[in-house]
Scaffold this active site. Sequence first.
Site, short mmCIF file in Angstrom:
data_model
loop_
_atom_site.label_atom_id
_atom_site.label_comp_id
_atom_site.label_asym_id
_atom_site.label_seq_id
_atom_site.Cartn_x
_atom_site.Cartn_y
_atom_site.Cartn_z
N ASP A 62 -0.59 -2.61 -7.79
CA ASP A 62 -0.49 -3.60 -6.73
C ASP A 62 0.74 -4.47 -7.07
O ASP A 62 1.22 -4.44 -8.21
CB ASP A 62 -1.78 -4.44 -6.72
CG ASP A 62 -1.70 -5.59 -5.76
OD1 ASP A 62 -1.31 -5.36 -4.60
OD2 ASP A 62 -2.03 -6.73 -6.17
N LEU A 63 1.24 -5.21 -6.11
CA LEU A 63 2.43 -6.04 -6.37
C LEU A 63 2.06 -7.51 -6.62
O LEU A 63 2.18 -8.01 -7.73
CB LEU A 63 3.39 -5.95 -5.17
CG LEU A 63 4.59 -6.89 -5.25
CD1 LEU A 63 5.59 -6.43 -6.30
CD2 LEU A 63 5.29 -7.00 -3.90
N ASP A 64 1.58 -8.16 -5.53
CA ASP A 64 1.37 -9.61 -5.59
C ASP A 64 0.25 -9.96 -6.56
O ASP A 64 -0.89 -9.51 -6.41
CB ASP A 64 0.99 -10.13 -4.19
CG ASP A 64 2.13 -9.93 -3.19
OD1 ASP A 64 3.25 -10.34 -3.50
OD2 ASP A 64 1.89 -9.35 -2.12
N THR A 113 3.70 -13.92 -6.95
CA THR A 113 3.92 -14.32 -5.55
C THR A 113 2.64 -14.82 -4.88
O THR A 113 2.71 -15.40 -3.79
CB THR A 113 4.41 -13.10 -4.72
OG1 THR A 113 3.63 -11.98 -5.12
CG2 THR A 113 5.88 -12.84 -4.93
N LYS A 154 -6.58 -12.23 -0.92
CA LYS A 154 -5.78 -11.42 -1.85
C LYS A 154 -5.91 -9.94 -1.51
O LYS A 154 -7.03 -9.44 -1.37
CB LYS A 154 -6.20 -11.69 -3.29
CG LYS A 154 -5.71 -13.03 -3.79
CD LYS A 154 -5.98 -13.20 -5.26
CE LYS A 154 -5.40 -14.52 -5.75
NZ LYS A 154 -5.82 -14.81 -7.13
N GLY A 155 -4.78 -9.27 -1.37
CA GLY A 155 -4.79 -7.84 -1.07
C GLY A 155 -4.97 -7.54 0.41
O GLY A 155 -4.88 -6.40 0.84
N ARG A 196 -1.24 -9.09 6.34
CA ARG A 196 -0.84 -10.33 7.01
C ARG A 196 -1.70 -10.60 8.23
O ARG A 196 -2.23 -11.69 8.43
CB ARG A 196 0.64 -10.23 7.40
CG ARG A 196 1.29 -11.57 7.68
CD ARG A 196 2.75 -11.38 8.05
NE ARG A 196 3.49 -10.60 7.06
CZ ARG A 196 4.73 -10.13 7.25
NH1 ARG A 196 5.36 -10.36 8.40
NH2 ARG A 196 5.35 -9.41 6.33
N SER A 214 0.92 -1.44 -2.40
CA SER A 214 0.83 -2.84 -2.00
C SER A 214 0.61 -2.96 -0.50
O SER A 214 1.12 -2.15 0.27
CB SER A 214 2.13 -3.57 -2.37
OG SER A 214 2.19 -4.83 -1.76
N ALA A 215 -0.12 -4.02 -0.10
CA ALA A 215 -0.32 -4.28 1.33
C ALA A 215 0.88 -5.00 1.93
O ALA A 215 0.98 -5.13 3.15
CB ALA A 215 -1.58 -5.14 1.50
N SER A 216 1.79 -5.46 1.08
CA SER A 216 2.87 -6.32 1.56
C SER A 216 3.99 -5.54 2.24
O SER A 216 4.44 -4.51 1.74
CB SER A 216 3.45 -7.11 0.40
OG SER A 216 4.58 -7.83 0.83
N ASN A 270 6.80 -6.96 2.44
CA ASN A 270 7.98 -7.49 1.73
C ASN A 270 8.15 -6.89 0.35
O ASN A 270 8.97 -7.35 -0.44
CB ASN A 270 7.84 -9.01 1.57
CG ASN A 270 7.79 -9.74 2.90
OD1 ASN A 270 8.73 -9.64 3.69
ND2 ASN A 270 6.72 -10.45 3.18
N LYS A 280 -6.50 -2.93 2.49
CA LYS A 280 -7.50 -2.84 1.42
C LYS A 280 -8.70 -3.69 1.86
O LYS A 280 -8.48 -4.73 2.47
CB LYS A 280 -6.93 -3.40 0.11
CG LYS A 280 -5.71 -2.64 -0.42
CD LYS A 280 -5.08 -3.39 -1.60
CE LYS A 280 -3.76 -2.73 -1.99
NZ LYS A 280 -3.04 -3.46 -3.05
N GLU A 326 -4.92 -3.93 -10.34
CA GLU A 326 -5.15 -4.79 -9.17
C GLU A 326 -5.61 -6.19 -9.58
O GLU A 326 -6.30 -6.33 -10.59
CB GLU A 326 -6.29 -4.20 -8.33
CG GLU A 326 -5.88 -3.50 -7.08
CD GLU A 326 -5.28 -4.40 -6.02
OE1 GLU A 326 -5.41 -5.62 -6.12
OE2 GLU A 326 -4.70 -3.86 -5.07
N ASP A 327 -5.28 -7.20 -8.78
CA ASP A 327 -5.80 -8.54 -9.06
C ASP A 327 -6.80 -8.99 -7.98
O ASP A 327 -7.32 -10.10 -8.06
CB ASP A 327 -4.67 -9.57 -9.13
CG ASP A 327 -4.05 -9.83 -7.76
OD1 ASP A 327 -3.88 -8.87 -6.99
OD2 ASP A 327 -3.75 -11.00 -7.46
#
Length: 261
Positions: free
Chosen positions: A8-10, A16, A44-45, A48, A113-115, A117, A144, A168-169
Site C-alpha cells: 500500500d502507499l499512504d 501522506t 484509510k485505504g 476518494r 494503492s487506492a490513490s 496520486n 478496498k 498495509e496500514d
Amino acid sequence: MIRGFLFDLDGVLVDTAKFHFLAWQRMAGELGIAFGHDENEQLKGVSRRASLEKILAWGGQTLPEPEMERWMATKNAWYLEYVASMTSADVLPGAAEFLRSAREAGYRIALGSASKNALPILELVGILNLFDATVDGNDVTASKPDPSVFLEGARKLNLQPHECLVVEDAAAGIEAALRAGMLALGLGTPEALPQAHRVLPDLQGQDPRSLVADLEARAAAIAHAGAEGAAAERLAASAHAAAATHSATEDAATPNTHLPS
Ligand code: BG6
Ligand code: MG
C-alpha cells in the site's frame, strides 16, 4: 511460498495519511460536519469518492453529482498543496531500505494503492524505480476491502495470490489482502488491525526473508488450528448424529407402554 510483496502507499511507504486527514477535515469543516481521528481511521485505504460519501453520510447530508465532483476536486487540490513539499525524507522509517533489500533478495515488488496520486508521489519521494509493477486508483474502480487492487498487482507480477504478501496500514486493506488469499502484514497497532497475520509499528530493521518466514509460519499455524477446529466440529457433529440415531432406534425398540397391550 511467498515470491512477491504488494505495498500500500499512504501510511505504509509515505507519511501522506496526515495530509489526507487535513484535507478531509478542512472539507468537513466547510460542510459543518464533525470529523476527527476516529472518522479518519475509517477512511484509510478507502477511495476518494467512497470517503466523500462516508463523510456526507456521517453528517446526514447528500449532494448532487456536480457538487460531489467539486468537493472531490477541492479536497484533492488541498491534498496536492500539502504533499508538494514532500521529499525523500518523507518516506516512512525503514520503507526504502526494505524495498531495496526485498529486491536484492529476489522478491517481486508491486504497488497496490487506492490513490489516484500514487505514481507522482512515488516519483516525488524518489522510490518509483523500486517497483516492478504498480496498481493504483486509476486502474481499479472497486475500493478496498474489495481485493481487486491486490489481485491485479499479483497478475502484473505474474504471481498467484498465495505467493504474495501485502503490507498495509488500513483495516480495509488487510481485509482486501485476506479476501485475495494473500498474507497480510499490518503496520500500526494490533488493536486497529486485528485481522493481520502480524502487526509491526513500521518496517525499520526488518529483513524481508525472515519476515516472510515468520508470516508463513503464522499462516500455517492458523490453517492448522482451523483444520483441527473443523475436524473437532465434524467429530462433534457425527457424535451428535450417532446419538440421535441411537435414541431413535431405542425409541423404535421400546414398546409404547401407553398403548394397551
Ligand atoms: C488511500 C488513502 O491510499 O487512497 C485514502 O488511504 C485516500 O485516505 C485514497 O482517500 C484515495 O486517494 P486519492 O489520492 O486518490 O484521493
Ligand atoms: Mg494506507
